[in-house]
Design an enzyme around this catalytic site. Structure first.
Site, mmCIF file in Angstrom:
data_model
loop_
_atom_site.group_PDB
_atom_site.id
_atom_site.type_symbol
_atom_site.label_atom_id
_atom_site.label_comp_id
_atom_site.label_asym_id
_atom_site.label_seq_id
_atom_site.Cartn_x
_atom_site.Cartn_y
_atom_site.Cartn_z
ATOM 1 N N GLY A 1 1.791 4.407 3.931
ATOM 2 C CA GLY A 1 2.627 3.689 3.089
ATOM 3 C C GLY A 1 3.552 4.309 2.007
ATOM 4 O O GLY A 1 4.801 4.163 2.096
ATOM 5 N N GLY B 1 -1.032 7.767 1.235
ATOM 6 C CA GLY B 1 -1.111 7.602 2.841
ATOM 7 C C GLY B 1 0.143 7.160 3.619
ATOM 8 O O GLY B 1 1.388 7.636 3.136
ATOM 9 N N TYR C 1 -14.080 -4.221 10.747
ATOM 10 C CA TYR C 1 -12.986 -3.463 10.636
ATOM 11 C C TYR C 1 -12.128 -3.883 11.994
ATOM 12 O O TYR C 1 -10.904 -4.111 11.987
ATOM 13 C CB TYR C 1 -13.068 -1.996 10.505
ATOM 14 C CG TYR C 1 -11.718 -1.341 10.722
ATOM 15 C CD1 TYR C 1 -10.964 -1.416 9.606
ATOM 16 C CD2 TYR C 1 -11.286 -0.256 11.681
ATOM 17 C CE1 TYR C 1 -9.596 -0.755 9.441
ATOM 18 C CE2 TYR C 1 -10.277 0.388 11.499
ATOM 19 C CZ TYR C 1 -9.380 0.143 10.514
ATOM 20 O OH TYR C 1 -7.981 0.785 10.517
ATOM 21 N N GLY D 1 0.828 -1.336 0.059
ATOM 22 C CA GLY D 1 0.037 -0.035 -0.117
ATOM 23 C C GLY D 1 0.808 1.243 -0.110
ATOM 24 O O GLY D 1 0.430 2.248 0.659
ATOM 25 N N ALA D 2 1.968 1.374 -0.831
ATOM 26 C CA ALA D 2 2.926 2.574 -0.603
ATOM 27 C C ALA D 2 2.495 3.461 -1.694
ATOM 28 O O ALA D 2 3.508 4.514 -1.748
ATOM 29 C CB ALA D 2 4.404 1.914 -0.895
ATOM 30 N N ASN D 3 1.387 3.428 -2.330
ATOM 31 C CA ASN D 3 1.058 4.351 -3.423
ATOM 32 C C ASN D 3 0.337 5.558 -2.834
ATOM 33 O O ASN D 3 0.422 6.627 -3.395
ATOM 34 C CB ASN D 3 0.303 3.748 -4.493
ATOM 35 C CG ASN D 3 -1.406 3.300 -3.908
ATOM 36 O OD1 ASN D 3 -1.147 2.342 -3.384
ATOM 37 N ND2 ASN D 3 -2.216 4.149 -4.174
ATOM 38 N N SER E 1 -4.276 -0.984 14.542
ATOM 39 C CA SER E 1 -5.069 0.169 14.911
ATOM 40 C C SER E 1 -5.677 0.255 16.216
ATOM 41 O O SER E 1 -5.850 -0.794 16.986
ATOM 42 C CB SER E 1 -6.225 0.192 13.807
ATOM 43 O OG SER E 1 -7.083 1.381 14.296
#
Length: 292
Positions: A27, A25, A163, A21-23, A137
């Site tokens: 990440g 936020g 979640y 998820g580094a694209n 979280s």
């Protein structure tokens, strides 16, 4: 621990990090910080076009590989293409989305946030030399790990409780991985981290009234740069202990600088953790090997 910031990251040249998820936020922030410290960073993302923009800005030490955590075939394909990695950061996730399923039929949040990362870690474990960092979280406190119905097939679906269950599963996994690595005599560490309340685009993809509320709520949130500090600390600090949970040091762990924090009794339940591990291996078809 002191007021640790990204400026305190030591030279990471010669080390390879996989960041899911580094694209965008947290990440993206983590990938940029690691790249700036000299690391080779593999941006493991579903949206390779967005990831490509980030990688180009980081420089030649950044690579983009497609990874869809909601598709176990994609997870296997990605893992097969990774030759070696020092640190795996299980960063990606979805939050409070409407009821749905992954490609493999798992509840979207449990399947993406937990099962996708469980499979990825297991498939890469024999090539990880240093540590695994898994993002949880504060919402883990909302969750209850229902091993009889983890995919909400027989319960009335509640996006926030789902979640919370997925984030609780992340913690149960991180702690259980630490115990199993230690028992096997491995030097590989397993740590967990959480960002507190950080302004990212995660909260704007719930397809609910929450998206609009976050426009106001994000005014009180800390920046993504601050929110990424706990995972960066967990991923790079030599003295960060395996089995620890790193979060912000401010009131209610909502904001601040990284420190070791606690988690609730449910996350420390070894029987539930072992049950989740077995169920995760069954559902994903990924069986861990610890070299014994």
């Amino acid at each position: 621990m002191g007021k640790w910031t990204a400026r305190d990251i030591t030279d990471q040249q010669g080390r390879t990090f996989v960041v899911t998820g580094a694209n965008s936020g947290l990440g993206e922030v983590a990938a940029r910080a690691l790249g700036a410290a000299g690391a080779t960073v593999i941006l493991a993302c579903r949206d390779v076009d967005k990831a490509g923009v980030v990688a180009a800005q980081i420089g030649e030490n950044a690579q983009v590989r497609r990874l869809d955590l909601a598709d176990l075939a994609s997870v296997r394909e990605f893992a097969a293409g990774v030759e070696g990695v020092d640190v795996l950061i299980n960063n990606a996730g979805v939050m409070a989305v409407p009821q749905g399923t992954t490609v493999d039929g798992f509840e979207t949040q449990f399947g993406t946030n937990h099962l996708g990362h469980f499979a990825l870690t297991g498939l890469l474990l024999d090539r990880i030399t240093d540590r695994v960092v898994t993002l949880s979280s504060g919402f883990h406190r909302l969750g209850t790990m229902n091993l009889d119905d983890p995919n909400w097939e027989r319960r009335k679906y509640n996006r926030w409780l789902a979640y919370g269950q997925s984030k609780l599963a992340n913690l149960l996994f991180a702690y259980e991985l630490d115990r199993r690595l230690s028992s096997a005599g491995s030097k590989v560490k397993s740590l967990a981290a959480h960002p507190g309340y950080a302004a990212t685009n995660l909260q704007s993809h719930t397809a609910s009234v929450w998206d609009k509320l976050m426009v106001v709520g994000n005014l009180a949130a800390q920046s993504a740069e601050m929110g990424a500090l706990p995972e960066l600390y967990a991923a790079t600090v030599d003295t960060a202990a395996s089995g620890s949970f790193i979060g912000p040091d401010g009131p209610f762990e909502q904001r601040g600088y990284p420190k070791s924090v606690g988690s609730n009794a449910k996350s420390r339940d070894r029987a539930v953790a072992a049950g989740l591990w077995g169920e995760s291996e069954r559902l994903t078809g990924v069986t861990y090997s610890f070299g014994k």
